[in-house]
Design a protein around this motif. Sequence first.
Motif, short mmCIF file in Angstrom:
data_model
loop_
_atom_site.label_atom_id
_atom_site.label_comp_id
_atom_site.label_asym_id
_atom_site.label_seq_id
_atom_site.Cartn_x
_atom_site.Cartn_y
_atom_site.Cartn_z
N MET A 1 31.39 -4.91 7.64
CA MET A 1 31.73 -3.55 8.07
C MET A 1 30.50 -2.73 8.44
O MET A 1 30.61 -1.70 9.10
N LEU A 2 29.33 -3.16 7.98
CA LEU A 2 28.11 -2.40 8.25
C LEU A 2 27.83 -2.27 9.74
O LEU A 2 27.20 -1.29 10.17
N VAL A 3 28.31 -3.24 10.52
CA VAL A 3 28.05 -3.20 11.95
C VAL A 3 28.69 -1.98 12.61
O VAL A 3 28.26 -1.53 13.67
N LYS A 4 29.70 -1.41 11.97
CA LYS A 4 30.39 -0.24 12.53
C LYS A 4 29.47 0.98 12.57
O LYS A 4 29.68 1.90 13.37
N ALA A 5 28.44 0.98 11.73
CA ALA A 5 27.49 2.10 11.73
C ALA A 5 26.52 2.02 12.90
O ALA A 5 25.78 2.98 13.16
N LEU A 6 26.53 0.87 13.60
CA LEU A 6 25.61 0.68 14.74
C LEU A 6 26.24 1.09 16.06
O LEU A 6 25.62 0.94 17.11
N LYS A 7 27.47 1.57 15.99
CA LYS A 7 28.16 2.02 17.20
C LYS A 7 28.49 3.49 17.08
O LYS A 7 29.04 3.92 16.07
N GLY A 8 28.11 4.25 18.10
CA GLY A 8 28.38 5.68 18.03
C GLY A 8 28.04 6.38 19.33
O GLY A 8 27.41 5.80 20.23
N SER A 9 28.42 7.63 19.42
CA SER A 9 28.17 8.43 20.62
C SER A 9 26.72 8.89 20.67
O SER A 9 26.00 8.80 19.67
N PRO A 10 26.27 9.40 21.82
CA PRO A 10 24.91 9.95 21.91
C PRO A 10 24.66 11.06 20.87
O PRO A 10 23.56 11.18 20.35
N ARG A 11 25.69 11.84 20.57
CA ARG A 11 25.55 12.91 19.57
C ARG A 11 25.28 12.31 18.19
O ARG A 11 24.45 12.81 17.43
N TYR A 12 25.94 11.20 17.90
CA TYR A 12 25.74 10.51 16.62
C TYR A 12 24.30 10.01 16.51
O TYR A 12 23.65 10.19 15.47
N TRP A 13 23.82 9.37 17.58
CA TRP A 13 22.46 8.83 17.53
C TRP A 13 21.40 9.94 17.52
O TRP A 13 20.34 9.78 16.91
N SER A 14 21.67 11.04 18.18
CA SER A 14 20.73 12.18 18.14
C SER A 14 20.60 12.71 16.71
O SER A 14 19.50 13.02 16.25
N TRP A 15 21.73 12.79 16.02
CA TRP A 15 21.74 13.23 14.62
C TRP A 15 20.94 12.27 13.74
O TRP A 15 20.11 12.67 12.93
N MET A 16 21.16 10.96 13.92
CA MET A 16 20.48 9.96 13.12
C MET A 16 18.97 9.95 13.39
O MET A 16 18.16 9.83 12.46
N ILE A 17 18.59 10.10 14.64
CA ILE A 17 17.16 10.13 14.98
C ILE A 17 16.50 11.38 14.40
O ILE A 17 15.37 11.32 13.90
N SER A 18 17.21 12.51 14.42
CA SER A 18 16.67 13.73 13.84
C SER A 18 16.42 13.56 12.34
O SER A 18 15.38 13.98 11.82
N LEU A 19 17.37 12.91 11.66
CA LEU A 19 17.21 12.66 10.23
C LEU A 19 16.04 11.71 9.97
O LEU A 19 15.26 11.91 9.03
N LEU A 20 15.89 10.70 10.82
CA LEU A 20 14.78 9.75 10.66
C LEU A 20 13.44 10.46 10.83
O LEU A 20 12.47 10.14 10.13
N MET A 21 13.38 11.40 11.75
CA MET A 21 12.14 12.16 11.95
C MET A 21 11.81 12.99 10.71
O MET A 21 10.65 13.03 10.27
N LEU A 22 12.81 13.65 10.15
CA LEU A 22 12.59 14.43 8.93
C LEU A 22 12.18 13.52 7.77
O LEU A 22 11.31 13.88 6.96
N MET A 23 12.79 12.35 7.70
CA MET A 23 12.43 11.39 6.66
C MET A 23 10.98 10.94 6.83
O MET A 23 10.24 10.79 5.85
N GLY A 24 10.57 10.75 8.08
CA GLY A 24 9.19 10.34 8.34
C GLY A 24 8.18 11.40 7.94
O GLY A 24 7.15 11.10 7.32
N VAL A 25 8.48 12.65 8.28
CA VAL A 25 7.58 13.75 7.90
C VAL A 25 7.50 13.85 6.38
O VAL A 25 6.41 14.01 5.80
N GLY A 26 8.64 13.76 5.72
CA GLY A 26 8.66 13.83 4.26
C GLY A 26 7.88 12.69 3.63
O GLY A 26 7.17 12.88 2.64
N PHE A 27 8.00 11.47 4.21
CA PHE A 27 7.30 10.31 3.65
C PHE A 27 5.79 10.45 3.82
O PHE A 27 5.01 10.09 2.92
N ILE A 28 5.35 10.97 4.96
CA ILE A 28 3.92 11.20 5.18
C ILE A 28 3.38 12.19 4.14
O ILE A 28 2.30 11.99 3.56
N CYS A 29 4.12 13.26 3.91
CA CYS A 29 3.69 14.25 2.90
C CYS A 29 3.69 13.63 1.51
O CYS A 29 2.83 13.95 0.68
N TYR A 30 4.65 12.74 1.26
CA TYR A 30 4.69 12.08 -0.05
C TYR A 30 3.47 11.16 -0.24
O TYR A 30 2.90 11.09 -1.33
#
Length: 385
Positions: A1-30
Amino acid sequence: MLVKALKGSPRYWSWMISLLMLMGVGFICYLWQLNQGLTITGLNRDVSWGLYIGQFTFLVGVAASAVMVVLPYYLHNVKAFGRITILGEFLAVSAIVMCLLFVIVDLGKPMRLFNVLLYPTPNSILFWDMVVLNGYLLLNLIIGWNVLEAEYKEVSPPKWVKILTYISIPWAISIHTVTAFLYAGLPGRHYWLTALMAARFLASAFASGPALLIILCFILKKFSRFDPGKEAIEKLSAIVAYAMIITAFFVGLELFTAFYSQVPAHGTYTLMYLFAGLEGHGKLVPFMWVFVVLAALAIVLLVIPGTRQKESTLLLACGATFISLWIEKGLALVIAGFIPNPLERVTEYAPTLPEALITLGVWATGLFMLTILYKIVISVKEEIA
């Protein structure tokens, strides 16, 4: 079922990329914090717990609130909660992951976590907090995934899953009760030394968690074909209303006990610092009055049936509930417990920018995981509909 998370609209991927960017900034600060130590945070000798532990405390409540949909559905056969029970369980999973991450970032050296396993201390509340949190994480992950898989295959879940569900109900109560004992068991901190602490924690949890779940349900309804059902939302909003009223009542009890008795040991000085300032210090005063206003607004909107049943005002009430309790539990409760210090001196605390970015990164990590889990749930439900 995990493969279902790999399919989504452009809005979905924009949201996920935004979260990844925030995660990256937080990890650098950590990594910066890991190199320099907690000196890059606003913590000091007098205030040793701050934003990280405040978020941990608040999110334990969000996780514990899953019981408010699990208990009616499994013990009282409230079918209305059938479509959102799994959402509550996966919300608990994401919240517990964030809790554990906040504990890790609060440690100067994360390797110290292994000391809890290598040198277990059963008479320590921290030891039991580790046990109940990790146990609750596993319970919700196993229950939620197996129920979803059974739904996907259109079969009944294994019988042992129901047994784990019954175990998870008192376990949910235990995670916030044990966390409350971490505070109430410290005799040197007057503000926390109250028998009401566990009750306050549970009441606020049963308001903030379901309020967030209602908001998430409306978001899912807007961006997908998922419908949580009107009855489920109405019952959940009623739970939020009662829990919010009880929370406000408990806060009022603390205020009465402190100021009517006029005994500093009951937290009079701390409450003065929170609501009016103390000795010229009052960084949390604006936040506390925002808490009062938002809590009052939430209670009014939730108590009146007309506003509670209208989507726009219900969302406003749930947003006010969540933010007000985040201020009270995720910000003020922990910090104020250290003010004044045992020598009756005030040392204030304010988070630094790296500290805030690390916190934001942890929240982004939790939302990233929650989005993946909810994407799988919605895809399954839409596929079998």
